[in-house]
Design a protein around this motif. Structure first.
Motif, PDB file in Angstrom:
ATOM      1  N   GLU A 108       0.788  -1.236   0.000  1.00 17.24           N
ATOM      2  CA  GLU A 108       0.000   0.000   0.000  1.00 17.24           C
ATOM      3  C   GLU A 108       0.823   1.292   0.000  1.00 17.24           C
ATOM      4  OE1 GLU A 108      -3.625   1.915   2.635  1.00 17.24           O
ATOM      5  OE2 GLU A 108      -3.036  -0.157   2.948  1.00 17.24           O
ATOM      6  N   PRO A 109       1.900   1.381   0.774  1.00 16.96           N
ATOM      7  CA  PRO A 109       2.644   2.649   0.801  1.00 16.96           C
ATOM      8  C   PRO A 109       3.398   2.973  -0.494  1.00 16.96           C
ATOM      9  CG  PRO A 109       3.283   1.231   2.652  1.00 16.96           C
ATOM     10  CD  PRO A 109       2.414   0.433   1.747  1.00 16.96           C
ATOM     11  N   PHE A 110       3.423   2.028  -1.434  1.00 15.45           N
ATOM     12  CA  PHE A 110       4.233   2.201  -2.641  1.00 15.45           C
ATOM     13  C   PHE A 110       3.361   2.514  -3.857  1.00 15.45           C
ATOM     14  CE2 PHE A 110       6.450  -0.653   0.254  1.00 15.45           C
ATOM     15  CZ  PHE A 110       7.668  -0.005   0.380  1.00 15.45           C
ATOM     16  N   SER A 111       3.902   3.328  -4.754  1.00 19.68           N
ATOM     17  CA  SER A 111       3.194   3.653  -5.988  1.00 19.68           C
ATOM     18  C   SER A 111       3.111   2.416  -6.881  1.00 19.68           C
ATOM     19  CB  SER A 111       3.941   4.763  -6.740  1.00 19.68           C
ATOM     20  OG  SER A 111       5.162   4.258  -7.269  1.00 19.68           O
ATOM     21  N   ALA A 112       2.279   2.476  -7.898  1.00 17.95           N
ATOM     22  CA  ALA A 112       2.135   1.362  -8.835  1.00 17.95           C
ATOM     23  C   ALA A 112       3.479   1.039  -9.494  1.00 17.95           C
ATOM     24  CB  ALA A 112       1.084   1.691  -9.892  1.00 17.95           C
ATOM     25  N   GLN A 113       4.236   2.076  -9.850  1.00 21.10           N
ATOM     26  CA  GLN A 113       5.541   1.868 -10.479  1.00 21.10           C
ATOM     27  C   GLN A 113       6.504   1.183  -9.496  1.00 21.10           C
ATOM     28  OE1 GLN A 113       7.489   5.465 -11.743  1.00 21.10           O
ATOM     29  NE2 GLN A 113       8.767   4.397 -13.224  1.00 21.10           N
ATOM     30  N   GLU A 114       6.493   1.618  -8.247  1.00 20.65           N
ATOM     31  CA  GLU A 114       7.353   0.985  -7.244  1.00 20.65           C
ATOM     32  C   GLU A 114       6.935  -0.462  -7.002  1.00 20.65           C
ATOM     33  OE1 GLU A 114       8.655   4.663  -4.332  1.00 20.65           O
ATOM     34  OE2 GLU A 114       6.570   3.970  -4.257  1.00 20.65           O
ATOM     35  N   GLN A 115       5.632  -0.726  -7.020  1.00 21.72           N
ATOM     36  CA  GLN A 115       5.147  -2.087  -6.825  1.00 21.72           C
ATOM     37  C   GLN A 115       5.619  -3.007  -7.945  1.00 21.72           C
ATOM     38  OE1 GLN A 115       0.948  -2.394  -5.904  1.00 21.72           O
ATOM     39  NE2 GLN A 115       1.056  -0.621  -4.535  1.00 21.72           N
ATOM     40  N   GLU A 116       5.696  -2.480  -9.170  1.00 19.33           N
ATOM     41  CA  GLU A 116       6.211  -3.268 -10.291  1.00 19.33           C
ATOM     42  C   GLU A 116       7.672  -3.625 -10.070  1.00 19.33           C
ATOM     43  OE1 GLU A 116       5.480  -1.531 -14.140  1.00 19.33           O
ATOM     44  OE2 GLU A 116       3.387  -1.125 -13.614  1.00 19.33           O
ATOM     45  N   VAL A 117       8.458  -2.674  -9.572  1.00 16.38           N
ATOM     46  CA  VAL A 117       9.869  -2.928  -9.292  1.00 16.38           C
ATOM     47  C   VAL A 117      10.003  -3.962  -8.169  1.00 16.38           C
ATOM     48  CG1 VAL A 117      12.038  -1.910  -8.445  1.00 16.38           C
ATOM     49  CG2 VAL A 117      10.638  -0.675 -10.122  1.00 16.38           C
ATOM     50  N   ILE A 118       9.193  -3.830  -7.141  1.00 16.90           N
ATOM     51  CA  ILE A 118       9.217  -4.787  -6.031  1.00 16.90           C
ATOM     52  C   ILE A 118       8.876  -6.183  -6.544  1.00 16.90           C
ATOM     53  CG2 ILE A 118       8.059  -5.463  -3.881  1.00 16.90           C
ATOM     54  CD1 ILE A 118       7.756  -2.383  -3.339  1.00 16.90           C
ATOM     55  N   ALA A 119       7.857  -6.291  -7.371  1.00 17.55           N
ATOM     56  CA  ALA A 119       7.459  -7.591  -7.932  1.00 17.55           C
ATOM     57  C   ALA A 119       8.589  -8.185  -8.767  1.00 17.55           C
ATOM     58  CB  ALA A 119       6.188  -7.446  -8.769  1.00 17.55           C
ATOM     59  N   ARG A 120       9.233  -7.358  -9.595  1.00 23.43           N
ATOM     60  CA  ARG A 120      10.367  -7.843 -10.399  1.00 23.43           C
ATOM     61  C   ARG A 120      11.496  -8.331  -9.508  1.00 23.43           C
ATOM     62  NH1 ARG A 120      11.473  -3.143 -13.348  1.00 23.43           N
ATOM     63  NH2 ARG A 120      13.673  -3.522 -12.983  1.00 23.43           N
ATOM     64  N   PHE A 121      11.791  -7.552  -8.454  1.00 20.24           N
ATOM     65  CA  PHE A 121      12.847  -7.918  -7.514  1.00 20.24           C
ATOM     66  C   PHE A 121      12.529  -9.258  -6.845  1.00 20.24           C
ATOM     67  CE2 PHE A 121      13.932  -7.922  -2.970  1.00 20.24           C
ATOM     68  CZ  PHE A 121      15.310  -8.037  -3.064  1.00 20.24           C
ATOM     69  N   LEU A 122      11.320  -9.400  -6.312  1.00 19.84           N
ATOM     70  CA  LEU A 122      10.956 -10.633  -5.612  1.00 19.84           C
ATOM     71  C   LEU A 122      10.959 -11.837  -6.552  1.00 19.84           C
ATOM     72  CD1 LEU A 122       8.135  -9.272  -3.284  1.00 19.84           C
ATOM     73  CD2 LEU A 122      10.480  -9.897  -2.639  1.00 19.84           C
ATOM     74  N   ASN A 123      10.474 -11.663  -7.775  1.00 25.03           N
ATOM     75  CA  ASN A 123      10.503 -12.750  -8.751  1.00 25.03           C
ATOM     76  C   ASN A 123      11.944 -13.131  -9.106  1.00 25.03           C
ATOM     77  OD1 ASN A 123       7.739 -13.263  -9.027  1.00 25.03           O
ATOM     78  ND2 ASN A 123       7.504 -11.551 -10.431  1.00 25.03           N
ATOM     79  N   HIS A 124      12.805 -12.124  -9.236  1.00 25.92           N
ATOM     80  CA  HIS A 124      14.219 -12.376  -9.515  1.00 25.92           C
ATOM     81  C   HIS A 124      14.846 -13.201  -8.392  1.00 25.92           C
ATOM     82  CE1 HIS A 124      18.451 -11.760 -10.440  1.00 25.92           C
ATOM     83  NE2 HIS A 124      18.609 -11.245  -9.227  1.00 25.92           N
ATOM     84  N   VAL A 125      14.620 -12.788  -7.156  1.00 28.98           N
ATOM     85  CA  VAL A 125      15.193 -13.511  -6.015  1.00 28.98           C
ATOM     86  C   VAL A 125      14.639 -14.935  -5.963  1.00 28.98           C
ATOM     87  CG1 VAL A 125      15.337 -13.607  -3.495  1.00 28.98           C
ATOM     88  CG2 VAL A 125      15.670 -11.436  -4.670  1.00 28.98           C
ATOM     89  N   ALA A 126      13.330 -15.089  -6.093  1.00 28.11           N
ATOM     90  CA  ALA A 126      12.716 -16.411  -6.018  1.00 28.11           C
ATOM     91  C   ALA A 126      13.221 -17.335  -7.127  1.00 28.11           C
ATOM     92  CB  ALA A 126      11.191 -16.291  -6.092  1.00 28.11           C
TER      93      ALA A 126
END
Length: 147
Positions: A108-126
Motif C-alpha cells: 500500500e505505501p508504494f506507488s504502482a511503479q514501485e510495486q512493479e519494481v518490487i514484484a520484479r525484484f521478488l521474482n528475480h530472487v525467487a
C-alpha cells in the motif's frame, strides 16, 4: 533482507497459528496442494526449497491432523503422492482473504511503479536464489583460498 524476511515469517507464523492452527510451512504445503493435488513429496520439497526428510516429518504431522493423506504412486511403488483433504482445503480457503489483505497492506505505501519494481525484484530472487548464493559463496571461497 534477512531482517524483513524473519519479521514477516514470524508474524505470519503467529497469525496462522492463532487463526487456524497451522504453521507457515504447513500452510505453504496446503497452498501447493490446492494447485497440484497429488504431488509427490519430491516436487513439494523442490517447490519449497526444503529437504525431503524435513518435509516427510511435516507431512506426517499434517496427516495426523487430517489435513492431507499420503497414497502410494501408481507410477512408482517407492513414491508417495500427497493429497489435500477436505479439512486442509477448508483451512486454506479460510486464510486466503487475510493473506490478500496482508499482501495489499505491505504494498500500500508504494506507488504502482514501485510495486512493479518490487514484484520484479521478488521474482528475480525467487527464481535465482540458488544461483545467486552459489555464485557469491564460490567467489568468497576463491578470495579466501587463492590458488
Amino acid at each position: 533482507m534477512q531482517k524483513a524476511h524473519s519479521s514477516l515469517f514470524r508474524a505470519a507464523d503467529r497469525f496462522l497459528g492463532e487463526e487456524v492452527g497451522l504453521s507457515t510451512s504447513q500452510h505453504a504445503v496446503l497452498l501447493i496442494l490446492m494447485q497440484h493435488d497429488g504431488a509427490p513429496i519430491s516436487a513439494i520439497a523442490g517447490e519449497l526449497k526444503m529437504g525431503k526428510s524435513s518435509l516427510t516429518g511435516l507431512i506426517d504431522r499434517m496427516e495426523k491432523k487430517g489435513l492431507v493423506s499420503r497414497r502410494q504412486s501408481a507410477d512408482d511403488a517407492r513414491s508417495f503422492e500427497i493429497h489435500i483433504r477436505d479439512h486442509g482445503r477448508h483451512l486454506v480457503r479460510s486464510t486466503l482473504p487475510g493473506t490478500k489483505r496482508i499482501n495489499r497492506s505491505i504494498l500500500e505505501p508504494f506507488s504502482a511503479q514501485e510495486q512493479e519494481v518490487i514484484a520484479r525484484f521478488l521474482n528475480h530472487v525467487a527464481s535465482n536464489a540458488d544461483e545467486i548464493v552459489a555464485t557469491q559463496t564460490s567467489r568468497k571461497h576463491k578470495e579466501n583460498h587463492p590458488q
